[in-house]
Structures are given as structure tokens and as C-alpha cells.
Motif scaffolding. Structure first.
Motif, PDB file in Angstrom:
ATOM      1  N   HIS A   1      31.924  56.628  15.764  1.00 27.23           N
ATOM      2  CA  HIS A   1      31.147  55.899  16.773  1.00 27.23           C
ATOM      3  C   HIS A   1      32.014  55.655  18.016  1.00 27.23           C
ATOM      4  O   HIS A   1      33.242  55.446  17.899  1.00 27.23           O
ATOM      5  CB  HIS A   1      30.663  54.561  16.205  1.00 27.23           C
ATOM      6  N   PRO A   2      31.431  55.652  19.213  1.00 22.77           N
ATOM      7  CA  PRO A   2      32.229  55.440  20.439  1.00 22.77           C
ATOM      8  C   PRO A   2      33.001  54.126  20.465  1.00 22.77           C
ATOM      9  O   PRO A   2      34.037  54.034  21.144  1.00 22.77           O
ATOM     10  CB  PRO A   2      31.175  55.475  21.557  1.00 22.77           C
ATOM     11  N   LEU A   3      32.531  53.102  19.748  1.00 16.74           N
ATOM     12  CA  LEU A   3      33.215  51.807  19.765  1.00 16.74           C
ATOM     13  C   LEU A   3      34.272  51.680  18.672  1.00 16.74           C
ATOM     14  O   LEU A   3      34.998  50.682  18.632  1.00 16.74           O
ATOM     15  CB  LEU A   3      32.196  50.668  19.614  1.00 16.74           C
ATOM     16  N   ALA A   4      34.356  52.643  17.779  1.00 19.58           N
ATOM     17  CA  ALA A   4      35.338  52.574  16.699  1.00 19.58           C
ATOM     18  C   ALA A   4      36.753  52.640  17.272  1.00 19.58           C
ATOM     19  O   ALA A   4      37.012  53.298  18.278  1.00 19.58           O
ATOM     20  CB  ALA A   4      35.110  53.717  15.718  1.00 19.58           C
ATOM     21  N   GLY A   5      37.659  51.935  16.634  1.00 19.21           N
ATOM     22  CA  GLY A   5      39.043  51.934  17.078  1.00 19.21           C
ATOM     23  C   GLY A   5      39.386  50.803  18.015  1.00 19.21           C
ATOM     24  O   GLY A   5      40.575  50.597  18.330  1.00 19.21           O
ATOM     25  N   ARG A   6      38.399  50.048  18.471  1.00 20.47           N
ATOM     26  CA  ARG A   6      38.678  48.910  19.334  1.00 20.47           C
ATOM     27  C   ARG A   6      39.272  47.771  18.513  1.00 20.47           C
ATOM     28  O   ARG A   6      38.940  47.562  17.351  1.00 20.47           O
ATOM     29  CB  ARG A   6      37.383  48.435  20.002  1.00 20.47           C
TER      30      ARG A   6
END
Length: 313
Positions: A182-187
């Protein structure tokens, strides 16, 4: 007065026969199952109708049908018979040495994250006490305790509990769960407003978490892109795994369910995402068993390390 006369006629035997006639649609079959003469059943029903002053059953060539007044009595009679059976079961437990039975309501967050270990420890030291635990959404917990359905409840601290006594139980933190791609993963953390460009998997409409998510989206002036409602946290994780969207769950829940789904969680940085869970009881003394359980569950400071911010009511 009419009420005492009605109560005298609402004995359990008459109620059982009335329910049997309603369910069988035949006085003869109901009498056979109750090992009672049909004339005795008929006499009881006639006397009951005379006492109540209403017709409960329509007698026809094909059997008996229930009138609207009879439907009302049937609803209450079934509940009274269930309550009588419960009384008998609980008294039998006391005869076996049980010192008390605590009726308890709790929301899903408390049941999944904390209560299994807490109740195991309580029952290890108070083995002669039994706990009747039922899951309800936080609003239902408050209503149930206020109405006397349970002595003790655990619900989200954001839910108003006017008229009840409340005690801190635990604190938890909400996180956003998502697939690893997902684009928000790793935040390291996310403000809730940053999630509103993405599809959501939401808990059921009565959930306090879903209510908070909806309220925060409204406060941000943005629509919540809800794709599906699901009944529980495991279903949230499963739907997120199937790429239906992202979800919001307590961090402790993700620790239990997330590992098996290969999802990731990112904490919400908003202060409302740092929640309290509270124990609610009606004012006044509790039964000894319920008092012991509330004392056991009430949180010592070292059990609630998360700082709680202001909560949305």
C-alpha cells in the motif's frame, strides 16, 4: 386490582401450556406433549383469557391460531420461561459450591485484547465465581448496565455513560492496517486526514471505533470512502488482505491477528486515537462477586502506559 389477579394466573405451568398450544397449533397435541388431559389444558386457557379480559387464541376447524393479544403474551411468556430456566440453572450452580455469578457486558476491543488473560487470572484466584460474559458494542454496554442486564460493563471511554459509575480499565492505541504494497505502508505514523484519499474497510455501524472514524472524517470535511462494513477485527484484517481497503483497529488486536495475514500497521498520530476503556456499573453497592471482579479489573497505573488524549464524546 387487575394486576395481582393477572399475576396469580401467570403461573409457569399455564404459560408453558399456552406456549405449547401456540407452537403446536393444536390443543390436543400440546396436551399430549405435556402429559396432561386436553380438558385440563382447555380449562386453564379459558380461565387465563377470562382473567386477562382478551381473546388469546382463535379456535377453528384446523386448530388454533394466535390473536394479536396472544402474540403479545407469547413474546413475554417465552421470555419468562427462559428466565425461570436460568434461575434454576444458576441456583443449581450455587448448590455445587459456586459463590456468585457475575453478568458482564464488554465491547469487542476489551474481549479480544485484555479480558482473556484478566479473567483467567481472576478465576484462578476466585474459582468459585462464574462469569457470564456477553459481547456488545460500547453503546449497548452502557444501555445494558443502565437497564440492569448486567452488573458490570467495559466500553470505550468516548461513549457517554451518564448516570453510571466509571473506572479506568485500560488504554489502547488505534492503528491503520494495510497491505505491504500500500502507498502508506512504511510510514512511522499517520495523521488520520492522510488516510482519507484511500478506500476503507469499516467495522459495523454501532462500533465506537467506526463512530470515531466517521466523526473525524466529517470534522476534516472529507467523505469516508467506505467499501464494506464487517462484524469484527479478524474480518477487517481479512478484507484488507484481499485489497478491499485499509482499516482502523486497536494495536493489540493487530498484534493478535495481523501476523498471520502479512499486513502492516501504522500508528495514528491523532490524539483521539489514544483511547481509554472504562468499567461501568450502576451507582450503589455491587454483589460481593461483582465487587471482587471490578476491583480485579480496575487498572493500576503501570498497566496503562499509553498517554490518553482528549476523546470525542
Amino acid at each position: 386490582m387487575l394486576a395481582p389477579a393477572i399475576l396469580r394466573r401467570l403461573d409457569l405451568t399455564t404459560l408453558r401450556l399456552f406456549v405449547a398450544v401456540c407452537e403446536e397449533g393444536s390443543l390436543t397435541r400440546a396436551a399430549r406433549h405435556a402429559a396432561t388431559a386436553p380438558s385440563a389444558v382447555s380449562k386453564r386457557l379459558v380461565e387465563l383469557e377470562q382473567t386477562l379480559g382478551v381473546q388469546l387464541l382463535e379456535r377453528g376447524a384446523r386448530g388454533m391460531t394466535v390473536t394479536p393479544a396472544g402474540e403479545t403474551l407469547l413474546h413475554h411468556a417465552r421470555r419468562m420461561l427462559r428466565n425461570a430456566e436460568q434461575i434454576a440453572l444458576e441456583l443449581a450452580e450455587h448448590a455445587k459450591g459456586v459463590r456468585g455469578i457475575v453478568r458482564m457486558l464488554a465491547n469487542l476491543s476489551a474481549i479480544v485484547q485484555f479480558l482473556p488473560e484478566d479473567l483467567r487470572a481472576f478465576l484462578a484466584s476466585q474459582g468459585a465465581i462464574k462469569i457470564d460474559l456477553e459481547e456488545r458494542p460500547s453503546g449497548g454496554v452502557v444501555r445494558g448496565v443502565a437497564e440492569g442486564a448486567a452488573e458490570l460493563g467495559i466500553c470505550a471511554g468516548s461513549v457517554p455513560a451518564a448516570g453510571l459509575d466509571s473506572t479506568l480499565y485500560r488504554r489502547d492505541r488505534l492503528v491503520v492496517v494495510m497491505r505491504r504494497d500500500h502507498p502508506l505502508a512504511g510510514r512511522g505514523a499517520l495523521a488520520f486526514a492522510e488516510t482519507l484519499d484511500h478506500d476503507f474497510v469499516g467495522l459495523h455501524a454501532e462500533s465506537s471505533i467506526y463512530a470515531s472514524v466517521q466523526a473525524e472524517a466529517l470534522s476534516a470535511g472529507r467523505p469516508l470512502r467506505l467499501r464494506v462494513h464487517v462484524p469484527g477485527f479478524d474480518a477487517v484484517c481479512r478484507m484488507v488482505q484481499a485489497d478491499m481497503g485499509i482499516g482502523v483497529v486497536p494495536q493489540g488486536v493487530f498484534s493478535l491477528f495481523g501476523g498471520a495475514t502479512d499486513l502492516v500497521d501504522v500508528p495514528l498520530s491523532d490524539r483521539w486515537a489514544q483511547r481509554t476503556l472504562q468499567i461501568v456499573t450502576r451507582p450503589g453497592p455491587l454483589t460481593p462477586a461483582a465487587g471482587l471482579l471490578r476491583h480485579h479489573l480496575a487498572a493500576p497505573p503501570d498497566r496503562c502506559p499509553v498517554e490518553a488524549g482528549p476523546e470525542r464524546g
